[in-house]
Design an enzyme around this catalytic site. Structure first.
Site, PDB file in Angstrom:
ATOM      1  N   ARG A  69       0.842  -1.206   0.000  1.00 47.16           N
ATOM      2  CA  ARG A  69       0.000   0.000   0.000  1.00 47.16           C
ATOM      3  C   ARG A  69       0.877   1.256   0.000  1.00 47.16           C
ATOM      4  NH1 ARG A  69      -5.148  -0.071   0.858  1.00 47.16           N
ATOM      5  NH2 ARG A  69      -5.269  -2.130   1.740  1.00 47.16           N
ATOM      6  N   HIS A 113     -18.855  10.941   0.021  1.00 48.21           N
ATOM      7  CA  HIS A 113     -19.425   9.669   0.462  1.00 48.21           C
ATOM      8  C   HIS A 113     -20.949   9.768   0.365  1.00 48.21           C
ATOM      9  CE1 HIS A 113     -19.477   5.870   2.648  1.00 48.21           C
ATOM     10  NE2 HIS A 113     -20.491   6.360   3.346  1.00 48.21           N
ATOM     11  N   GLU A 178     -24.707  14.575  -5.315  1.00 47.89           N
ATOM     12  CA  GLU A 178     -23.235  14.606  -5.220  1.00 47.89           C
ATOM     13  C   GLU A 178     -22.646  15.534  -6.279  1.00 47.89           C
ATOM     14  OE1 GLU A 178     -21.152  10.784  -4.822  1.00 47.89           O
ATOM     15  OE2 GLU A 178     -23.076   9.838  -4.431  1.00 47.89           O
TER      16      GLU A 178
HETATM   17  C1  GAR Z   1     -20.148   7.874  -5.635  1.00 52.02           C
HETATM   18  O1  GAR Z   1     -21.485   7.649  -5.248  1.00 52.02           O
HETATM   19  C2  GAR Z   1     -19.278   8.164  -4.434  1.00 52.02           C
HETATM   20  O2  GAR Z   1     -19.914   8.942  -3.460  1.00 52.02           O
HETATM   21  C3  GAR Z   1     -19.018   6.779  -3.923  1.00 52.02           C
HETATM   22  O3  GAR Z   1     -18.798   6.014  -5.078  1.00 52.02           O
HETATM   23  C4  GAR Z   1     -19.515   6.592  -6.171  1.00 52.02           C
HETATM   24  C5  GAR Z   1     -18.532   6.874  -7.269  1.00 52.02           C
HETATM   25  O4  GAR Z   1     -19.206   7.274  -8.449  1.00 52.02           O
HETATM   26  N1  GAR Z   1     -17.893   6.760  -3.050  1.00 52.02           N
HETATM   27  C6  GAR Z   1     -17.815   5.969  -1.971  1.00 52.02           C
HETATM   28  O5  GAR Z   1     -18.669   5.181  -1.657  1.00 52.02           O
HETATM   29  C7  GAR Z   1     -16.556   6.152  -1.170  1.00 52.02           C
HETATM   30  N2  GAR Z   1     -16.685   5.553   0.112  1.00 52.02           N
HETATM   31  P1  GAR Z   1     -18.430   8.031  -9.588  1.00 52.02           P
HETATM   32  O6  GAR Z   1     -17.212   7.186  -9.931  1.00 52.02           O
HETATM   33  O7  GAR Z   1     -19.398   8.076 -10.717  1.00 52.02           O
HETATM   34  O8  GAR Z   1     -18.051   9.391  -9.077  1.00 52.02           O
END
Ligand code: GAR
Length: 190
Positions: A69, A113, A178
């Protein structure tokens, strides 16, 4: 705006729709940040193809090519240094980061998130929300700390849960929120 724009790196692992929202927002002349780099840990992430099509500076750093990592994070960090990055925006970046990387970018790294944190941290937050029976969920932009999904909150947007929602239908409605929230939150921090 001008030379004062903060240089932002967006880290992705998949679809990249939040990345697209940030890229679109940063196209406005008065937006306080510019996209200096896009980094994906997966070569086949749909977001990579989109970013290449837009002729954006996108790089793939495949985590499977590194022994640890820490080694992967160091490679990402070197790339960010080369691009002169001020702020990091995680956008569907599905890798846990090493403590040293998180500390280095503390106060300069954001994540989005799909829940109203501190509720429903971790995986499948939309399903967690439905299982808990909440009537309002949403999304949160927060600073990244060593506690997963636990850093100081920058901004939130509430999304009502609808009768008969599935994890997918709720996720879709939260995702639209988002796309509005992340550009606002990044601008605040920038
Ligand atoms: C989004 O809904 C983001 O909030 C979530 O993954 C998706 C990514 O979509 N992230 C998490 O769950 C992080 N813990 P995207 O690739 O279309 O932006």
């Amino acid at each position: 705006m001008n030379g004062n724009r903060k240089r932002v790196a967006i880290l992705i692992s998949g679809r990249g729709s939040n990345m697209m929202a940030l890229v679109e927002a940063a196209r406005a002349a008065d937006y306080p940040a510019e996209i200096a780099a896009i980094v994906s840990n997966r070569a086949d992430a749909p977001g990579v193809a989109w970013a290449e099509g837009q002729r954006l500076p996108v790089a793939v750093v495949d985590h499977k090519a590194y022994p640890s990592r820490e080694a992967f994070d160091e490679a990402v960090d070197a790339l960010l240094a080369k691009a002169g990055v001020d702020l990091v925006a995680l956008a569907g970046f599905m890798r846990i980061q090493s403590a040293s990387f998180v500390r280095k970018w503390l106060g300069r790294q954001l994540n989005i998130h799909p829940s109203l944190l501190p509720a429903f941290k971790g995986l499948h937050p939309q399903k967690q929300a439905l299982d808990a029976g909440v009537k309002i969920s949403g999304c949160t932009v927060h600073f990244v700390t060593e506690e997963l999904d636990g850093g100081p909150i920058v901004a939130q947007s509430a999304v009502p849960v609808a009768e008969g929602d599935s994890p997918e239908s709720l996720a879709e409605r939260i995702l639209a929120a988002e796309h509005r929230l992340y550009p606002l939150a990044l601008a605040l921090v920038a």
